[in-house]
Structure formats: structure tokens, C-alpha cells
Design an enzyme around this catalytic site. Sequence first.
Site, PDB file in Angstrom:
ATOM      1  N   GLY A  54       0.831  -1.198   0.000  1.00  0.00           N
ATOM      2  CA  GLY A  54       0.000   0.000   0.000  1.00  0.00           C
ATOM      3  C   GLY A  54       0.864   1.245   0.000  1.00  0.00           C
ATOM      4  O   GLY A  54       2.060   1.190   0.306  1.00  0.00           O
ATOM      5  N   CYS A  81       5.297  -6.153   1.864  1.00  0.00           N
ATOM      6  CA  CYS A  81       5.653  -4.739   1.817  1.00  0.00           C
ATOM      7  C   CYS A  81       4.930  -3.972   2.925  1.00  0.00           C
ATOM      8  O   CYS A  81       5.234  -4.153   4.095  1.00  0.00           O
ATOM      9  CB  CYS A  81       5.384  -4.164   0.425  1.00  0.00           C
ATOM     10  SG  CYS A  81       6.240  -2.593   0.110  1.00  0.00           S
ATOM     11  N   TYR A  82       3.957  -3.132   2.591  1.00  0.00           N
ATOM     12  CA  TYR A  82       3.219  -2.419   3.642  1.00  0.00           C
ATOM     13  C   TYR A  82       2.583  -3.410   4.612  1.00  0.00           C
ATOM     14  O   TYR A  82       2.518  -3.153   5.825  1.00  0.00           O
ATOM     15  CB  TYR A  82       2.137  -1.531   3.028  1.00  0.00           C
ATOM     16  CG  TYR A  82       1.359  -0.736   4.057  1.00  0.00           C
ATOM     17  CD1 TYR A  82       1.788   0.523   4.452  1.00  0.00           C
ATOM     18  CD2 TYR A  82       0.203  -1.261   4.639  1.00  0.00           C
ATOM     19  CE1 TYR A  82       1.078   1.246   5.412  1.00  0.00           C
ATOM     20  CE2 TYR A  82      -0.508  -0.546   5.596  1.00  0.00           C
ATOM     21  CZ  TYR A  82      -0.060   0.706   5.984  1.00  0.00           C
ATOM     22  OH  TYR A  82      -0.756   1.420   6.937  1.00  0.00           O
ATOM     23  N   HIS A 166       8.069  -7.841  -3.272  1.00  0.00           N
ATOM     24  CA  HIS A 166       6.790  -8.254  -3.859  1.00  0.00           C
ATOM     25  C   HIS A 166       6.943  -9.606  -4.563  1.00  0.00           C
ATOM     26  O   HIS A 166       7.398  -9.667  -5.710  1.00  0.00           O
ATOM     27  CB  HIS A 166       6.294  -7.201  -4.855  1.00  0.00           C
ATOM     28  CG  HIS A 166       5.818  -5.943  -4.207  1.00  0.00           C
ATOM     29  ND1 HIS A 166       4.519  -5.786  -3.768  1.00  0.00           N
ATOM     30  CD2 HIS A 166       6.465  -4.801  -3.882  1.00  0.00           C
ATOM     31  CE1 HIS A 166       4.375  -4.595  -3.221  1.00  0.00           C
ATOM     32  NE2 HIS A 166       5.544  -3.974  -3.274  1.00  0.00           N
ATOM     33  N   GLU A 168       4.591 -11.360  -5.755  1.00  0.00           N
ATOM     34  CA  GLU A 168       3.515 -11.557  -6.729  1.00  0.00           C
ATOM     35  C   GLU A 168       3.868 -11.105  -8.132  1.00  0.00           C
ATOM     36  O   GLU A 168       3.180 -11.478  -9.098  1.00  0.00           O
ATOM     37  CB  GLU A 168       2.237 -10.843  -6.257  1.00  0.00           C
ATOM     38  CG  GLU A 168       2.292  -9.326  -6.281  1.00  0.00           C
ATOM     39  CD  GLU A 168       2.850  -8.697  -5.009  1.00  0.00           C
ATOM     40  OE1 GLU A 168       2.503  -7.544  -4.723  1.00  0.00           O
ATOM     41  OE2 GLU A 168       3.640  -9.373  -4.312  1.00  0.00           O
ATOM     42  N   GLY A 221     -19.203 -11.152 -28.558  1.00  0.00           N
ATOM     43  CA  GLY A 221     -18.365 -12.016 -29.377  1.00  0.00           C
ATOM     44  C   GLY A 221     -16.998 -12.221 -28.777  1.00  0.00           C
ATOM     45  O   GLY A 221     -16.249 -13.106 -29.194  1.00  0.00           O
ATOM     46  N   VAL A 223     -14.323 -13.200 -25.627  1.00  0.00           N
ATOM     47  CA  VAL A 223     -14.283 -14.393 -24.789  1.00  0.00           C
ATOM     48  C   VAL A 223     -15.052 -14.196 -23.490  1.00  0.00           C
ATOM     49  O   VAL A 223     -15.720 -15.111 -23.014  1.00  0.00           O
ATOM     50  CB  VAL A 223     -12.821 -14.810 -24.509  1.00  0.00           C
ATOM     51  CG1 VAL A 223     -12.053 -13.719 -23.789  1.00  0.00           C
ATOM     52  CG2 VAL A 223     -12.767 -16.104 -23.708  1.00  0.00           C
ATOM     53  N   ASP A 224     -15.001 -12.997 -22.909  1.00  0.00           N
ATOM     54  CA  ASP A 224     -15.640 -12.790 -21.614  1.00  0.00           C
ATOM     55  C   ASP A 224     -17.155 -12.943 -21.697  1.00  0.00           C
ATOM     56  O   ASP A 224     -17.755 -13.709 -20.934  1.00  0.00           O
ATOM     57  CB  ASP A 224     -15.278 -11.410 -21.055  1.00  0.00           C
ATOM     58  CG  ASP A 224     -13.783 -11.213 -20.910  1.00  0.00           C
ATOM     59  OD1 ASP A 224     -13.075 -12.220 -20.696  1.00  0.00           O
ATOM     60  OD2 ASP A 224     -13.315 -10.072 -21.023  1.00  0.00           O
ATOM     61  N   SER A 226     -18.842 -14.317 -24.046  1.00  0.00           N
ATOM     62  CA  SER A 226     -19.191 -15.650 -24.561  1.00  0.00           C
ATOM     63  C   SER A 226     -19.160 -16.694 -23.457  1.00  0.00           C
ATOM     64  O   SER A 226     -20.067 -17.535 -23.349  1.00  0.00           O
ATOM     65  CB  SER A 226     -18.230 -16.045 -25.687  1.00  0.00           C
ATOM     66  OG  SER A 226     -18.305 -15.141 -26.766  1.00  0.00           O
ATOM     67  N   LYS A 366      -8.398 -13.084 -16.813  1.00  0.00           N
ATOM     68  CA  LYS A 366      -8.569 -13.463 -18.211  1.00  0.00           C
ATOM     69  C   LYS A 366      -8.133 -14.904 -18.470  1.00  0.00           C
ATOM     70  O   LYS A 366      -8.812 -15.641 -19.193  1.00  0.00           O
ATOM     71  CB  LYS A 366      -7.790 -12.507 -19.110  1.00  0.00           C
ATOM     72  CG  LYS A 366      -7.876 -12.820 -20.592  1.00  0.00           C
ATOM     73  CD  LYS A 366      -9.245 -12.510 -21.162  1.00  0.00           C
ATOM     74  CE  LYS A 366      -9.415 -11.013 -21.341  1.00  0.00           C
ATOM     75  NZ  LYS A 366     -10.670 -10.686 -22.063  1.00  0.00           N
TER      76      LYS A 366
END
Length: 519
Positions: A54, A81-82, A166, A168, A221, A223-224, A226, A366
Site C-alpha cells: 500500500g 511490503c506495507y 513483492h 507476486e 463475441g 471471450v468474456d 461468450s 482473463k
Amino acid sequence: MSTSIAILDFGSQYTQLIARRVRELQVYCELFPWDAPAEEVMALQPAGFILSGGPASVYAPGAPQIPAYVLASGRPILGICYGMQALAHALGGNVAPAPEREYGPAEIETVLPNPLLPPGRQRVWMSHGDRIETLPPGFNTLARSSNSPIAAMGDLDRRYYGVQFHPEVHHTPGGKEILRRFVVDICGATPDWTPESIITQAVERIRAQVGHERALAAVSGGVDSSVAAALVQRAIGDRLIAVFVDTGLLRQGEREQVEAAFRHTLGANLIVVEAAETFLKALKGITDPEEKRRIIGETFIRVFEQEARRLGTIRFLVQGTIYPDVVESRAPDRAHAQRIKTHHNVGGLPPDLSFELVEPLRYLFKDEVRRVGEALGLPPALVWRQPFPGPGLAVRCLGEITAERLSRLRAADAIFTTELERAGLLQQRLGEDESAAVAQAFAVLLPVQSVGVMGDQRTYQDVVALRAVTTQDFMTAHWARLPADLLERVANRIVNEVDGINRVVYDITSKPPATIEWE
């Protein structure tokens, strides 16, 4: 045994990446604001907590602090971190400004054997201006760097850990293994978050929400939308009506592809609404990108409301909203993050919305959406289509939107993507080498003109920018190092085949600092 992890968000733009990395370990997790009600977080029955980074200094007045229930739970904690500084501060340690701020790559050395960090040295990514000067009682230093004498700390008995870097981000190569050690080894979470389990849970939630009523699916049309429609169709069958709005803001051949995919492949009940004139009229004279998104979002909803009235009473609207949409729009459940841009289906919704939203992908990334799509049996051509923003070409046609400018952009975009496909450079599957495959590529029509010469005559015409990026998660991205001969071929084709364009440029900006889309 709990199989979930609760992530408390202290305002870092990296927080969603923590969630993505945990999901990659096939462990379910949820993101909560740091001050979310205890009962809401504990309802997840988490096996452990991860505290995000943060922007604040933990010792500053009003700075976010670790909620008491987290420490009282007896569950393992990993502060990043924070989050590490907040953990130290809460338990009696001392946090102060560092003599030198540390941003970027660093090397840490593990100085005490522990369950979290491997032995030896490793490269990590630092981003902090404060550091821990004195450890809380019961803690030991686990690792150090040249600028951080306490780069990692731990109370092994209580299973409390903190890392100043970090894990991640991709810039910490061993970060995923560190998270795996915490989530699976230390917390004991079971890796059972798979596409099949996602589908099962989503179908159950949809049935519980929709009941025996009908629903409209807003399909584009992509991907999300659909995958969202396919999930709802599996849940409620023919009570789903898929509605495709031809906004006039589509890519070349898009309408035909959508109709073929939904009617012939999925066998879905698809209605196509011709609304190009409606959208162009609403966007006339509008140049501000946020206003474009707001108008498009509201117009979408009004079109669906009109269609719903024609079909009879329909209470539910299905949308393909995914997690990055929520994060970047600073939706109500992400109130502590900075809004980057408004997504038409999150921040662009009108306040008097007459539908109840069904968003089965709202907390999926995604790559998870694509895996679910494959597990549902959707055709690869649909699952692996190039990402396309909900507002369509409106946010790639900078400046005023007109039918002529859209036609120009549509043609240039088709040339670019066609040449990439012919060269075999478009990403086709998860896990492909990020540096070798283009994850997203498109053309942008700029609101400027430049001088050129064609056939010995002066021209003063439009400029097109080409954008191609490589990425694994779409939260960060690098510009694609495309071959010079390919770019030359694309530029020559656009200038020669598309009327009104006399200059082509290539965008070499990564995300951050830029976003992938221009607007």
C-alpha cells in the site's frame, strides 16, 4: 480443512496480482478492503491471510492498520511490503523511513532456515520507502538485502511472516514458489480451484440467483461475454436469450463471426439488434474518453431495456465483467484502489438500471476465463479471440467518432491483425512464451493529421498508431518486438489500401506507465 485464502487490500495496485498468483496455485482466494467487516471476511473461513502492499506509511496518522480479528484468528499471516510493516507495527516492532528508498530489482539472502524462503540468494522486486528498524517480540530476521537489514521476518511458532519485497510480480522469479510455500505448506490450503470446480460453483450461484426466470445475455463475441453466456446457458438452458448489439463500433467481420459462433456452434437463442445509428448519434461531437465510455455504457443498457420490454418481463442481465474491469474501474467493492479508467459495464452503468446483473466472471482473471471456456467446450476460435474492449472501436478512434473514421480504422486494424496471423505471431494458447507471442494487437486512429506525399502530390491525412503487446495477465504488459519487415509491410498496405491515411507509427510503451488501450 479450509481451502481459501483471504487477501486484505491496503491500496496497492499489485493486490490483484497476489490474487492471481494464489489462483494459479489452484487455491481459491478473495480480495477484501482492509477495513471490511470481520464477519464478511471470516465467512470465507480462510486458511490464512495475506496482507497487501500500500502507499501509506504505517506510522502516519490515519494509516490503515491490521484488524484485530485477523490477529485473534490464530491463522497464518503473510504481510507483503506495507503488509509486513503493518504486521510489525501491530505487534510492537518499529517502522521508520529508510535511509534510501528501494525501488526496482534487489538481491536478498536468506539468513535463517525457515518454511517460507529457500536458502541462498535470489532476485526480488522492491518498492518501498519505509523499513522495519526493530522486530516485534517473537520474530527473527529471515532474509536481508543491501538496503533492508530485515528484508523478511517470521515468527515461526505463530506462523506470522513478512516480506519487504513483492513475490507476486514477475520481476521476483521465485515469488510464486514463496507464495506456494505459504498458501499450501504453511496454511495447508487444498489446491482444488480448477476450471471444473469454477463451473460447478458458478452454475450453482446462477441457478440460485435467477431461479426459474429468464435472463438476457449481453454478448459482444469476445471471450468474456461468450463464456459468461455459456455458463448461464448451462445453468438455465433455453431461458437464456443472448442479445448481440451491432453498435457500429465492431471490428471487420465481427458480426458475422458472432452469429456463426452462437447460432451454429452453441445453438444459443441469439437476437441481433441493429443499433449503429443510435450509438453514432449518441457519440456525435464527443471526444473525451471517459464520456465516451459513460455514453456507450448507458446506451447499451437502454438498448437492452428496450429489447427486454419487447420480449416481455426479463429481470436479469448477464454481463462478461471480469476482475481487471472491477479493479481498474474502482468499483464499490474496490473502493480503496485508484480508478485507472471507467469500464462501460462497471462504472458506466446508469443509476436507474432496471436489470439485476448476473456476472459469473466478476472475480476471474482473463486466463481463468479462457480455461473455463475451454472446459465448457467453446470453440478455440472463440476462446482465443483477440481481446476487444466493450466500447469497441470508440476507444481506439481518438477524437470524434464518425462512420467514415470508423471505417478507416476498421480497415487498418484488419490489415495489421491479418499480417500478424500470417506471420504466426498471435498468441494462441496459455503458457506460450510471453516474449515470443503477441497477446493483443490493434490499430488506433489518432485525432491528428500529417503532411505526406503520394504520386508527387502533397497530402494532409490521418495518422494510425499500431499497438502490440506481450503479457501473461493483462495487468502489466511489454510492447512486442515485432520484426521490422513485418511492420514495414503493414505500414505499406495501410497507406496504399486505406483512403485517408498517410502515416503509420508503432507504440513502444509498456504497461505501466501506459495502459494497453489508448483511451
